[in-house]
Scaffold this motif. Structure first.
Motif, PDB file in Angstrom:
ATOM      1  N   PHE A 210       0.697  -0.828   0.064  1.00 23.64           N
ATOM      2  CA  PHE A 210       0.161   0.090  -0.090  1.00 23.64           C
ATOM      3  C   PHE A 210       0.744   1.635   0.438  1.00 23.64           C
ATOM      4  CE2 PHE A 210       0.175  -2.086   3.947  1.00 23.64           C
ATOM      5  CZ  PHE A 210       0.446  -1.158   4.782  1.00 23.64           C
ATOM      6  N   ASN A 212       1.940   4.637  -0.812  1.00 25.06           N
ATOM      7  CA  ASN A 212       1.851   6.085  -1.151  1.00 25.06           C
ATOM      8  C   ASN A 212       2.336   6.409  -2.296  1.00 25.06           C
ATOM      9  OD1 ASN A 212       3.450   6.586   1.081  1.00 25.06           O
ATOM     10  ND2 ASN A 212       3.205   8.367   0.106  1.00 25.06           N
ATOM     11  N   THR A 239     -11.749  -0.786  -4.099  1.00 25.86           N
ATOM     12  CA  THR A 239     -11.319  -1.192  -5.356  1.00 25.86           C
ATOM     13  C   THR A 239      -9.533  -0.954  -5.779  1.00 25.86           C
ATOM     14  OG1 THR A 239     -12.123   1.125  -5.872  1.00 25.86           O
ATOM     15  CG2 THR A 239     -13.375  -0.780  -5.887  1.00 25.86           C
ATOM     16  N   GLY A 240      -8.867  -0.953  -4.735  1.00 27.31           N
ATOM     17  CA  GLY A 240      -7.507  -0.914  -5.451  1.00 27.31           C
ATOM     18  C   GLY A 240      -7.152   0.738  -4.383  1.00 27.31           C
ATOM     19  N   GLN A 241      -7.854   1.480  -4.094  1.00 27.61           N
ATOM     20  CA  GLN A 241      -7.143   2.579  -3.703  1.00 27.61           C
ATOM     21  C   GLN A 241      -7.459   2.542  -1.734  1.00 27.61           C
ATOM     22  OE1 GLN A 241     -10.348   3.345  -6.302  1.00 27.61           O
ATOM     23  NE2 GLN A 241      -8.399   3.205  -7.575  1.00 27.61           N
ATOM     24  N   LEU A 243      -6.966   5.434   1.836  1.00 23.14           N
ATOM     25  CA  LEU A 243      -6.098   7.035   1.856  1.00 23.14           C
ATOM     26  C   LEU A 243      -5.438   6.930   3.673  1.00 23.14           C
ATOM     27  CD1 LEU A 243      -6.472   9.891   1.413  1.00 23.14           C
ATOM     28  CD2 LEU A 243      -8.741   9.745   2.715  1.00 23.14           C
ATOM     29  N   ILE A 261      -2.523  10.071  -0.966  1.00 23.67           N
ATOM     30  CA  ILE A 261      -3.552   8.267  -1.503  1.00 23.67           C
ATOM     31  C   ILE A 261      -2.402   6.665  -1.548  1.00 23.67           C
ATOM     32  CG2 ILE A 261      -2.839   9.437  -3.589  1.00 23.67           C
ATOM     33  CD1 ILE A 261      -6.488   7.771  -2.235  1.00 23.67           C
ATOM     34  N   THR A 263      -2.161   3.269  -3.407  1.00 25.91           N
ATOM     35  CA  THR A 263      -2.713   2.144  -3.895  1.00 25.91           C
ATOM     36  C   THR A 263      -2.322   0.674  -2.824  1.00 25.91           C
ATOM     37  OG1 THR A 263      -1.426   1.166  -6.217  1.00 25.91           O
ATOM     38  CG2 THR A 263       0.125   2.328  -5.424  1.00 25.91           C
ATOM     39  N   ARG A 265      -2.410  -3.307  -3.083  1.00 26.79           N
ATOM     40  CA  ARG A 265      -2.608  -4.863  -4.186  1.00 26.79           C
ATOM     41  C   ARG A 265      -1.684  -5.380  -2.911  1.00 26.79           C
ATOM     42  NH1 ARG A 265       2.415  -2.119  -7.578  1.00 26.79           N
ATOM     43  NH2 ARG A 265       2.315  -0.169  -6.312  1.00 26.79           N
TER      44      ARG A 265
END
Length: 269
Positions: A210, A212, A239-241, A243, A261, A263, A265
């Motif tokens: 994850f 940023n 959906t993969g985002q 914060l 933010i 990502t 996965r």
């Protein structure tokens, strides 16, 4: 390694007027051959400070109120060059842009808003409660959960999490940002903010990635002292985002906020 040894070390060494070489202490948490973004974020503020000090008229009585970083790609543990320019000059508001280049490629672009410095002490106030003092919290060995030279370099005191994605912590480092150069309180403070993404994790980093792709710091006053306080919440979407949001503190109370933010996965198998 003793604290006196750490005090003589640094995250970067200057190699030119705008060039810096990272030391092993700037090593990243996700990969050993990458830089952790936290000290690099502070280095960008350090470069902005120097650029302002060297231009005619200095900072013009302006104070940094926001800095936003976009991470454009992999930040290798290699020499970098930082350029600074004014893209929106002004006497009461100014916008600066800093670009970090490694191997001929821009890897970070940062934009900083400078605002006029005025005496508003008569109306200064925040409803946000201060964090418990650093000495009231137990040390947390972050390097038992995360890898990298940067993580191993910091002193961290954390409120024990009561659930995933929520905690508060104090972070400090006795290392110089740049070897042999004094850094402003702001540069030293910002150099620790990106750590937020590792203190209130939603999932085991051995199972999930994850990182940023940005960091934005807003300030309503300038920080003081050697401690950066992070009151942090991390949220993952479906959906993969993700914060990571933090209220920023120094030992006198809240100073601003930071957003990252993510990502999200699965770790590759």
């Amino acid at each position: 390694m003793s604290s006196s040894d750490l005090a003589r070390e640094s995250y970067y060494q200057r190699t030119g007027a705008r060039a810096f070489k990272p030391t092993a202490h700037a090593g990243g948490a996700w990969s050993a051959d990458e830089q952790h973004f936290s000290p690099l974020a502070g280095l960008v503020v350090h470069a902005i400070d120097r650029w302002l000090a060297e231009r005619p008229g200095g900072d013009g009585g302006l104070t940094l109120g926001r800095i936003g970083y976009d991470i454009l790609g992999r930040i290798a543990l290699d020499e970098c060059e930082i350029t600074v320019e004014s893209v929106r000059p002004g006497r009461t508001i100014e916008l600066l842009e800093a670009t970090v280049v490694i191997g001929g490629r821009a890897v970070v672009r940062a934009r900083a808003w400078l605002l006029a410095t005025l005496d508003t002490s008569a109306v200064a106030d925040s409803p946000i409660e201060p964090l418990p003092a650093p000495e009231e919290l137990a040390p947390w060995a972050m390097d038992q959960e995360w890898d990298g030279g940067y993580v191993a370099s910091v002193d961290l005191r954390r409120v024990p999490p009561t659930r995933r994605g929520r905690t508060a912590a104090w972070i400090s480092s006795r290392m110089d940002l740049v070897a042999g150069e004094p850094s402003s309180a702001l540069a030293s403070f910002v150099a620790l903010v990106d750590t937020a993404n590792g203190i209130a994790v939603q999932q085991d980093p051995a199972e999930w990635m994850f990182p940023n792709v940005d960091l934005t710091v807003h300030l309503h006053r300038q920080p003081r002292g050697r401690w950066t306080g992070l009151d942090t919440t991390a949220s993952f979407g479906p959906t993969g985002q993700g914060l990571t949001s933090s209220v920023l503190h120094d030992v006198d109370g809240p100073v601003g906020q930071a957003e990252q933010i993510l990502t999200v996965r699965p770790q590759p198998r």
